[in-house]
Design an enzyme around this catalytic site. Structure first.
Site, PDB file in Angstrom:
ATOM      1  N   HIS A   1      12.217  20.901   7.534  1.00  0.00           N
ATOM      2  CA  HIS A   1      12.143  20.123   6.298  1.00  0.00           C
ATOM      3  C   HIS A   1      10.709  19.671   5.977  1.00  0.00           C
ATOM      4  O   HIS A   1      10.424  19.251   4.886  1.00  0.00           O
ATOM      5  CB  HIS A   1      13.127  18.937   6.335  1.00  0.00           C
TER       6      HIS A   1
ATOM      7  N   ASP B   1      17.046  22.510  12.013  1.00  0.00           N
ATOM      8  CA  ASP B   1      15.840  22.047  11.298  1.00  0.00           C
ATOM      9  C   ASP B   1      14.607  22.412  12.118  1.00  0.00           C
ATOM     10  O   ASP B   1      13.983  21.590  12.772  1.00  0.00           O
ATOM     11  CB  ASP B   1      15.950  20.528  11.116  1.00  0.00           C
TER      12      ASP B   1
ATOM     13  N   SER C   1       8.081  13.627  11.319  1.00  0.00           N
ATOM     14  CA  SER C   1       8.923  14.789  11.504  1.00  0.00           C
ATOM     15  C   SER C   1       8.108  15.989  11.941  1.00  0.00           C
ATOM     16  O   SER C   1       6.980  16.193  11.500  1.00  0.00           O
ATOM     17  CB  SER C   1       9.631  15.125  10.196  1.00  0.00           C
TER      18      SER C   1
END
Ligand code: NAG
Ligand code: NAG
Ligand code: NAG
Ligand code: NAG
Ligand code: CA
Ligand code: CA
Ligand code: CA
Length: 638
Positions: free
Chosen positions: A450, A503, A599
């Site tokens: 992402h 992810d 992230s």
């Protein structure tokens, strides 16, 4: 007594013919006063006449004023004699002068004055006719061979020469009409050997009247020149408007020589002396491509016909005849031909490597050698390891290597500043979305899908070797390609996404990263034991500092966190909306977490030092956190 002497005189003159005698009046009793004698004879063509005096006894006087013998050759006085001479003196000092020229006349004049104090017997001599040996005459020049015969002589020449119209000079005529041929070879006779003396060469060249002839001469040029610079031999180019040249010496006419004429004659004339190589018109040049794996001395962009170079094979290679396998040394000499080819032309080959060994090593300590380090050359010319493996070893980046191994042990809440080199695999991306990635070898990194979704084909800038996010001291890495896990569901709104399954994304950089103390890869997990409940790992990132309000950290933070059970994770209230899958594991601690904008950064264990890593996928501040399980295989496409 004189008869005996006469024989001695005549014996070497085999071809001479005794014609008669000449003596003074009253000889040998004595000559009278007022005596006079005129004698004259002429030799036929190719012959000479000589007088040999055998006796001379006249009255002596100053300059022979009183009595005298005078001898003339073609009217020129050649000897004036008086007094008494011994026979030996006549032989050695007088007779050798009494010769006519070839085909000329001798005359002798004797006279006495009015008196003599004593009686003098006078003179006596004989005259002979013999062939004139022209070949002994320095004025007669046969340039090669001279043959004498009675009454004449002739010249002759070596094979390949002929007598010129002067009947003396041996010459080479080289005339060639090359009209209409622009490629015709023109050179001095015997090129590149020595050209003959007395050559008269004329080469005629012509092309279409709309064109002009342009001549290029070989660099090898050697036309005899005197020390003063005069052309002893000469090359001239006759055009319709005049003559170019003469050219001589060791430098060819500036090439290409424009003649401004479509029709020319090249004249080459040589004298009777010297040893020179001449000239050649060069149609073609030779290029410095002779034998691969070699160097040339001298090295030039192109070479003219006749030029020589030395070809030296590169280190470890040897000259090899193309047909035979024989090696003939490190270098050889070759000559540029007028065809533009080199002759001879050999190849450079590596020596026979059979049974020789090579040892592999990686050039930097940030790599290790995967495979055997020593290989031996086999019969087929293949390198074989001691395990009979023909696949050569590879240098693999060493992973999990840190310079600073201080482990976060404090009971602090939230993160701790990382030092440079402590988490060398950490990569930061600021735009288009802030996030992290982990280097996994010198070309690839792993991040969360992402972070990069939507920018898979955009060149993104990743920063390595960085702990201070404001600093401009970092290593830039540019992504060339990003591969998102095929089962990752794209296109969900980022802030409301609850499905973070798969992810994960791989980043390929446009060039290899130079590994060093502050930038080197993390190791990927090989089993899931490290993510069992209770194990401690480390998370790192520039995300929100947990201790402060929601603000982005300037300094890379790291914090130890525990792996927690799936059940406890599911029970954490804030995680309710998130979809927990078997691809994930859960880790977290009170007050320490990987947060938003963190992230893609790593979770690695053991906490710091040599460690294996997982990728932080997403997490909640002060909450538990999910990251992909090791069962999500990360493999780098080849
Ligand atoms: C010889 O020649 C000289 C001059 O040429 C002349 O005076 C003389 O009388 C000549 N003698 C005889 C014997 O003919
Ligand atoms: C050369 O020899 C030829 C024949 O022997 C003769 O006809 C010619 O005149 C000679 N030339 C000269 C320059 O002597
Ligand atoms: C191989 O390279 C490493 C690092 O460059 C060096 O430390 C080691 O001594 C080398 N080994 C050999 C056999 O050359
Ligand atoms: C980070 O880098 C910036 C810009 O170079 C500098 O002003 C700042 O003091 C650095 N911060 C630390 C903690 O070193
Ligand atoms: Ca006298
Ligand atoms: Ca003769
Ligand atoms: Ca000469």
């Amino acid at each position: 007594m004189w008869r005996l002497s006469l024989l001695v005189v005549l014996s070497p003159l085999v071809s001479s013919t005794l014609l008669g005698w000449v003596e003074s009046p009253g000889y040998p009793k004595g000559y009278p006063s007022y005596a006079s004698l005129n004698w004259s004879r002429c030799a036929p063509k190719g012959h000479v006449l000589s007088i040999q005096l055998i006796h001379l006894d006249l009255e002596d006087s100053h300059e022979c004023e009183n009595d005298a013998v005078q001898v003339f050759s073609n009217g020129n006085l050649i000897s004036l004699l008086c007094g008494k001479r011994s026979y030996e003196e006549l032989q050695t000092a007088v007779n050798p002068q009494l010769w006519s020229v070839s085909g000329g006349c001798l005359s002798l004049h004797f006279h006495s004055d009015f008196s003599n104090h004593h009686r003098h017997s006078g003179f006596r001599g004989f005259y002979t006719l013999q062939d004139y040996d022209e070949c002994e005459d320095l004025d007669v020049r046969c340039t090669q061979f001279c043959h004498n015969f009675i009454g004449g002589y002739y010249c002759s020449c070596n094979h390949g020469y002929h007598l010129d119209t002067d009947n003396h000079t041996c010459t080479v005529s080289c005339a060639e009409d090359l009209s209409g041929q622009t490629e015709g070879s023109v050179s001095s006779p015997s090129w590149p050997g020595l050209y003959p003396e007395n050559s008269h060469c004329v080469h005629s060249l012509s092309v279409d009247p709309k064109l002009q002839l342009q001549l290029t001469f070989s660099k090898a040029f050697d036309v005899e020149q005197s020390p003063d610079g005069d052309c002893l031999d000469s090359l001239r180019i006759e055009t319709h408007s005049g003559t170019l040249g003469p050219f001589c010496g060791s430098t060819p006419p500036a090439s290409p020589l424009r003649t401004h004429s479509h029709q020319i004659k090249i004249h080459f004339e040589t004298d009777g002396y010297g040893a020179n190589h001449g000239f050649s018109r060069s149609n073609k040049v030779c290029l410095p491509t002779i034998s691969p794996l070699s160097s040339l001395t001298p090295h030039k962009a192109e070479y003219s016909p006749g030029e020589k170079v030395t070809v030296t094979c590169d280190t470890g290679h040897y000259v090899s005849m193309p047909d035979r396998k024989q090696k003939i040394g490190k270098e050889y000499e070759t000559t540029c031909q007028s065809t533009g080819d080199w002759k001879p032309q050999y190849i450079c080959q590596p020596p026979d490597l059979y049974k020789s060994q090579i040892t592999f090593n990686c050039s930097s300590s940030y790599y290790y050698l995967k495979g055997k380090d020593t290989y031996t050359c086999g019969t087929d010319g293949e390198w074989i390891s001691s395990d009979n493996d023909i696949e050569l070893p590879k240098c693999i980046a060493v992973c999990g290597k840190t310079q600073k191994s201080s482990v976060s042990t404090g009971k602090i809440l939230g993160g701790e500043d990382a030092e440079l080199g402590q988490i060398p695999w950490y990569l930061l991306i600021k735009r288009p979305r802030r996030g992290g990635a982990s280097l996994i070898n010198d070309r690839w990194a792993v991040t969360a899908a992402h972070v990069v979704e939507g920018f898979e084909n955009s060149p993104l800038l990743w920063l390595g070797s960085i702990v201070n996010g404001s600093s401009n001291q970092y290593v830039s890495l540019q992504s060339e390609k990003i591969i998102i896990h095929p089962n990752y569901i794209k296109g969900l709104a980022a802030d409301r996404r609850t499905n973070f399954d798969n992810d994960i994304a791989l980043i390929r950089f446009s060039s290899r990263v130079e590994l060093g103390p502050n930038i080197s890869p993390i190791c990927l997990s090989e089993n899931s034991r490290e993510v069992q409940e209770g194990n401690v790992g480390t998370i790192a990132g520039f995300g929100v500092e947990s201790t402060k309000k929601r603000a982005v950290s300037r300094i890379l933070q790291h914090a130890p966190i525990n792996v927690i059970s799936e059940q406890r994770c599911r029970d954490t209230p804030r995680n309710g909306a998130m979809r927990y899958t078997s691809n994930m594991f859960c880790a977290g601690a009170e007050g320490k977490d990987s947060c938003e904008k963190d992230s893609g950064g790593p979770f690695f264990a053991p906490p710091l030092g040599r460690g294996r890593g997982r990728i932080s996928s997403w997490g909640l501040c002060l909450g538990a956190r999910l990251v992909p399980k090791p069962s999500t295989e990360v493999t780098t496409p080849k």
